[in-house]
Write a protein that holds these residues in place. Sequence first.
Motif, PDB file in Angstrom:
ATOM      1  N   LEU A 193      14.848 133.962  -4.013  1.00 31.25           N
ATOM      2  CA  LEU A 193      15.944 133.250  -3.369  1.00 31.25           C
ATOM      3  C   LEU A 193      16.499 134.078  -2.213  1.00 31.25           C
ATOM      4  O   LEU A 193      16.870 135.236  -2.386  1.00 31.25           O
ATOM      5  CB  LEU A 193      17.066 132.977  -4.374  1.00 31.25           C
ATOM      6  CG  LEU A 193      18.306 132.258  -3.811  1.00 31.25           C
ATOM      7  CD1 LEU A 193      17.944 130.849  -3.359  1.00 31.25           C
ATOM      8  CD2 LEU A 193      19.433 132.232  -4.840  1.00 31.25           C
ATOM      9  N   VAL A 194      16.520 133.468  -1.031  1.00 33.46           N
ATOM     10  CA  VAL A 194      17.212 134.042   0.117  1.00 33.46           C
ATOM     11  C   VAL A 194      18.604 133.422   0.156  1.00 33.46           C
ATOM     12  O   VAL A 194      18.745 132.193   0.155  1.00 33.46           O
ATOM     13  CB  VAL A 194      16.470 133.757   1.440  1.00 33.46           C
ATOM     14  CG1 VAL A 194      17.306 134.230   2.631  1.00 33.46           C
ATOM     15  CG2 VAL A 194      15.118 134.443   1.442  1.00 33.46           C
ATOM     16  N   ASP A 195      19.627 134.256   0.152  1.00 28.41           N
ATOM     17  CA  ASP A 195      21.012 133.792   0.133  1.00 28.41           C
ATOM     18  C   ASP A 195      21.751 134.461   1.289  1.00 28.41           C
ATOM     19  O   ASP A 195      22.087 135.638   1.234  1.00 28.41           O
ATOM     20  CB  ASP A 195      21.661 134.153  -1.203  1.00 28.41           C
ATOM     21  CG  ASP A 195      23.059 133.556  -1.356  1.00 28.41           C
ATOM     22  OD1 ASP A 195      23.498 132.846  -0.439  1.00 28.41           O
ATOM     23  OD2 ASP A 195      23.706 133.807  -2.393  1.00 28.41           O
ATOM     24  N   LEU A 196      21.980 133.706   2.357  1.00 23.51           N
ATOM     25  CA  LEU A 196      22.664 134.211   3.547  1.00 23.51           C
ATOM     26  C   LEU A 196      24.066 133.607   3.590  1.00 23.51           C
ATOM     27  O   LEU A 196      24.230 132.407   3.761  1.00 23.51           O
ATOM     28  CB  LEU A 196      21.882 133.850   4.809  1.00 23.51           C
ATOM     29  CG  LEU A 196      22.480 134.255   6.156  1.00 23.51           C
ATOM     30  CD1 LEU A 196      22.811 135.740   6.199  1.00 23.51           C
ATOM     31  CD2 LEU A 196      21.539 133.884   7.287  1.00 23.51           C
ATOM     32  N   GLN A 197      25.067 134.460   3.398  1.00 22.24           N
ATOM     33  CA  GLN A 197      26.451 134.022   3.323  1.00 22.24           C
ATOM     34  C   GLN A 197      27.155 134.416   4.621  1.00 22.24           C
ATOM     35  O   GLN A 197      27.234 135.600   4.952  1.00 22.24           O
ATOM     36  CB  GLN A 197      27.146 134.677   2.125  1.00 22.24           C
ATOM     37  CG  GLN A 197      26.422 134.441   0.809  1.00 22.24           C
ATOM     38  CD  GLN A 197      26.832 135.423  -0.272  1.00 22.24           C
ATOM     39  OE1 GLN A 197      27.547 136.387  -0.020  1.00 22.24           O
ATOM     40  NE2 GLN A 197      26.369 135.183  -1.478  1.00 22.24           N
ATOM     41  N   TYR A 198      27.665 133.425   5.345  1.00 18.75           N
ATOM     42  CA  TYR A 198      28.300 133.680   6.639  1.00 18.75           C
ATOM     43  C   TYR A 198      29.749 133.224   6.605  1.00 18.75           C
ATOM     44  O   TYR A 198      30.037 132.048   6.357  1.00 18.75           O
ATOM     45  CB  TYR A 198      27.556 132.954   7.762  1.00 18.75           C
ATOM     46  CG  TYR A 198      28.071 133.311   9.144  1.00 18.75           C
ATOM     47  CD1 TYR A 198      27.531 134.376   9.849  1.00 18.75           C
ATOM     48  CD2 TYR A 198      29.121 132.602   9.716  1.00 18.75           C
ATOM     49  CE1 TYR A 198      28.015 134.730  11.110  1.00 18.75           C
ATOM     50  CE2 TYR A 198      29.614 132.950  10.960  1.00 18.75           C
ATOM     51  CZ  TYR A 198      29.062 134.014  11.651  1.00 18.75           C
ATOM     52  OH  TYR A 198      29.552 134.356  12.887  1.00 18.75           O
ATOM     53  N   TRP A 199      30.657 134.176   6.843  1.00 14.97           N
ATOM     54  CA  TRP A 199      32.085 133.873   6.913  1.00 14.97           C
ATOM     55  C   TRP A 199      32.469 133.663   8.378  1.00 14.97           C
ATOM     56  O   TRP A 199      32.279 134.542   9.208  1.00 14.97           O
ATOM     57  CB  TRP A 199      32.898 135.007   6.304  1.00 14.97           C
ATOM     58  CG  TRP A 199      34.377 134.846   6.461  1.00 14.97           C
ATOM     59  CD1 TRP A 199      35.195 135.539   7.300  1.00 14.97           C
ATOM     60  CD2 TRP A 199      35.217 133.928   5.757  1.00 14.97           C
ATOM     61  NE1 TRP A 199      36.491 135.107   7.166  1.00 14.97           N
ATOM     62  CE2 TRP A 199      36.538 134.115   6.226  1.00 14.97           C
ATOM     63  CE3 TRP A 199      34.978 132.952   4.784  1.00 14.97           C
ATOM     64  CZ2 TRP A 199      37.612 133.374   5.739  1.00 14.97           C
ATOM     65  CZ3 TRP A 199      36.053 132.216   4.313  1.00 14.97           C
ATOM     66  CH2 TRP A 199      37.346 132.434   4.784  1.00 14.97           C
ATOM     67  N   ASN A 200      33.029 132.496   8.695  1.00 16.58           N
ATOM     68  CA  ASN A 200      33.306 132.140  10.080  1.00 16.58           C
ATOM     69  C   ASN A 200      34.545 132.831  10.650  1.00 16.58           C
ATOM     70  O   ASN A 200      34.647 133.003  11.867  1.00 16.58           O
ATOM     71  CB  ASN A 200      33.478 130.621  10.195  1.00 16.58           C
ATOM     72  CG  ASN A 200      32.213 129.885   9.867  1.00 16.58           C
ATOM     73  OD1 ASN A 200      31.302 129.817  10.677  1.00 16.58           O
ATOM     74  ND2 ASN A 200      32.120 129.324   8.663  1.00 16.58           N
ATOM     75  N   GLY A 201      35.492 133.215   9.779  1.00 13.13           N
ATOM     76  CA  GLY A 201      36.705 133.841  10.267  1.00 13.13           C
ATOM     77  C   GLY A 201      37.540 132.873  11.087  1.00 13.13           C
ATOM     78  O   GLY A 201      37.317 131.665  11.098  1.00 13.13           O
ATOM     79  N   ASP A 202      38.547 133.419  11.798  1.00 13.06           N
ATOM     80  CA  ASP A 202      39.389 132.533  12.603  1.00 13.06           C
ATOM     81  C   ASP A 202      39.305 132.829  14.093  1.00 13.06           C
ATOM     82  O   ASP A 202      40.123 132.344  14.877  1.00 13.06           O
ATOM     83  CB  ASP A 202      40.849 132.564  12.140  1.00 13.06           C
ATOM     84  CG  ASP A 202      41.562 133.877  12.494  1.00 13.06           C
ATOM     85  OD1 ASP A 202      40.888 134.799  12.999  1.00 13.06           O
ATOM     86  OD2 ASP A 202      42.777 133.963  12.268  1.00 13.06           O
ATOM     87  N   LEU A 203      38.301 133.635  14.514  1.00 13.09           N
ATOM     88  CA  LEU A 203      38.063 133.807  15.942  1.00 13.09           C
ATOM     89  C   LEU A 203      37.242 132.612  16.425  1.00 13.09           C
ATOM     90  O   LEU A 203      36.034 132.691  16.613  1.00 13.09           O
ATOM     91  CB  LEU A 203      37.338 135.127  16.222  1.00 13.09           C
ATOM     92  CG  LEU A 203      38.089 136.397  15.821  1.00 13.09           C
ATOM     93  CD1 LEU A 203      37.293 137.635  16.223  1.00 13.09           C
ATOM     94  CD2 LEU A 203      39.467 136.433  16.449  1.00 13.09           C
ATOM     95  N   VAL A 204      37.920 131.490  16.629  1.00 12.12           N
ATOM     96  CA  VAL A 204      37.216 130.225  16.850  1.00 12.12           C
ATOM     97  C   VAL A 204      36.471 130.193  18.178  1.00 12.12           C
ATOM     98  O   VAL A 204      35.651 129.304  18.403  1.00 12.12           O
ATOM     99  CB  VAL A 204      38.194 129.035  16.768  1.00 12.12           C
ATOM    100  CG1 VAL A 204      38.728 128.895  15.366  1.00 12.12           C
ATOM    101  CG2 VAL A 204      39.347 129.221  17.755  1.00 12.12           C
ATOM    102  N   PHE A 205      36.752 131.127  19.087  1.00 12.82           N
ATOM    103  CA  PHE A 205      36.030 131.141  20.351  1.00 12.82           C
ATOM    104  C   PHE A 205      34.716 131.901  20.232  1.00 12.82           C
ATOM    105  O   PHE A 205      33.981 132.027  21.202  1.00 12.82           O
ATOM    106  CB  PHE A 205      36.897 131.749  21.457  1.00 12.82           C
ATOM    107  CG  PHE A 205      37.367 133.149  21.174  1.00 12.82           C
ATOM    108  CD1 PHE A 205      36.639 134.246  21.585  1.00 12.82           C
ATOM    109  CD2 PHE A 205      38.546 133.357  20.474  1.00 12.82           C
ATOM    110  CE1 PHE A 205      37.078 135.523  21.327  1.00 12.82           C
ATOM    111  CE2 PHE A 205      38.988 134.647  20.210  1.00 12.82           C
ATOM    112  CZ  PHE A 205      38.256 135.732  20.639  1.00 12.82           C
ATOM    113  N   ILE A 206      34.404 132.431  19.039  1.00  9.22           N
ATOM    114  CA  ILE A 206      33.154 133.144  18.805  1.00  9.22           C
ATOM    115  C   ILE A 206      32.249 132.274  17.943  1.00  9.22           C
ATOM    116  O   ILE A 206      32.662 131.806  16.889  1.00  9.22           O
ATOM    117  CB  ILE A 206      33.399 134.496  18.104  1.00  9.22           C
ATOM    118  CG1 ILE A 206      34.154 135.444  19.032  1.00  9.22           C
ATOM    119  CG2 ILE A 206      32.086 135.133  17.670  1.00  9.22           C
ATOM    120  CD1 ILE A 206      34.505 136.766  18.406  1.00  9.22           C
TER     121      ILE A 206
END
Length: 354
Positions: free
Chosen positions: A158-171
């Motif tokens: 299993l490949v599990d890639l967890q991405y947290w977007n944060g609140d820097l919405v311009f990135i």
Amino acid sequence: KIALTFIITALAKVQMLFSKSTLLLPLLSSISTATALNCTEGHALLEVKYNMTEDTWNSTYPTADTENEPFLYLPGSSQFTLQNYHSFADLVDFEQCLPRNECSEVVVASLPTNSYQILFDGHSLDSGVEIPFNGKNPVTSTEVGTCTKPTCKDSEALVDLQYWNGDLVFIGSTYRIEDQNGTYIINATSTSFDSLTRNRACVPRDNSCYTFLIGNLIQWDPTLYVDTPSYNLFYDGKLISKGDSWLFGSIQFGDSCQPRCNQDNESIVELFLYDDGSTSGADYEYGWDLTLVTDDASVPSSSGVVPIGPSKSPLYHETICTPKASCSSFVISAPENVPIMGMSYALAMDNTIE
């Protein structure tokens, strides 16, 4: 064509037009009191119970700071909710009815993980994935309800890639995982706000090698910003890579990965380029040349093009083998009269960004 020598778009610091403390969202069928809710059929009660003392609050948050203040957030449910905790008086137990047959995400930020408990339908849950938030306390993301993940065969991992977007919405980062043939297994561009994106896939375990790539227009300093994007990459249950600040990055994993260059007499050069051409609606190409420079002459070594357009990935990656202890020059060019909205690129030699 116009020759570009290491063009990196300079983006000014963007003043956020809204923040979690000023964003007004509906609190539907929710309550923050000690009185339990009675949920209708098909729904179950979500409870977040806090046990932090006032002394602990005062020592953790000695001054008013809207950037570091805790919050509770339900971004993925049909009952979209945001609860800010400006002071200790605001930190009361939270309850909300959520559908049993949907997968909802419960985000708790900037609180010690031992200061709260999450329950769903009367059952206590683990606080879930932990992501860096402000250098002190993490943000956690917990799935509740009917949530599924791939069931891998014995021959698969299993490949599990967890991405947290944060609140820097311009990135907005683009990230992907490729197999040995360059086929995309996971390919995504972040767009959400304060939400954890889970990218999961079952892949062959034996005789395999995979490449993780990530890229962006700018690199931020997590010591200057709170709640920045970050990621965790797991393969077969093991943490392979994590990060909370990057311009570009790559890593190979799997049981059959081989050096891409002759390690005895060659260095590996990686070209990364990020250009969100979909914003302009045009198709165009960058051209690049890597030339070996000697005392007597310059000898072309490698060259290529980077295709950009709405149907192309904004993240480009190329590997080049060059002789060790040699000197090389690199030139990249773009066509004239093209509305380039933003571009960044970098070269890495033997895993060191130049």
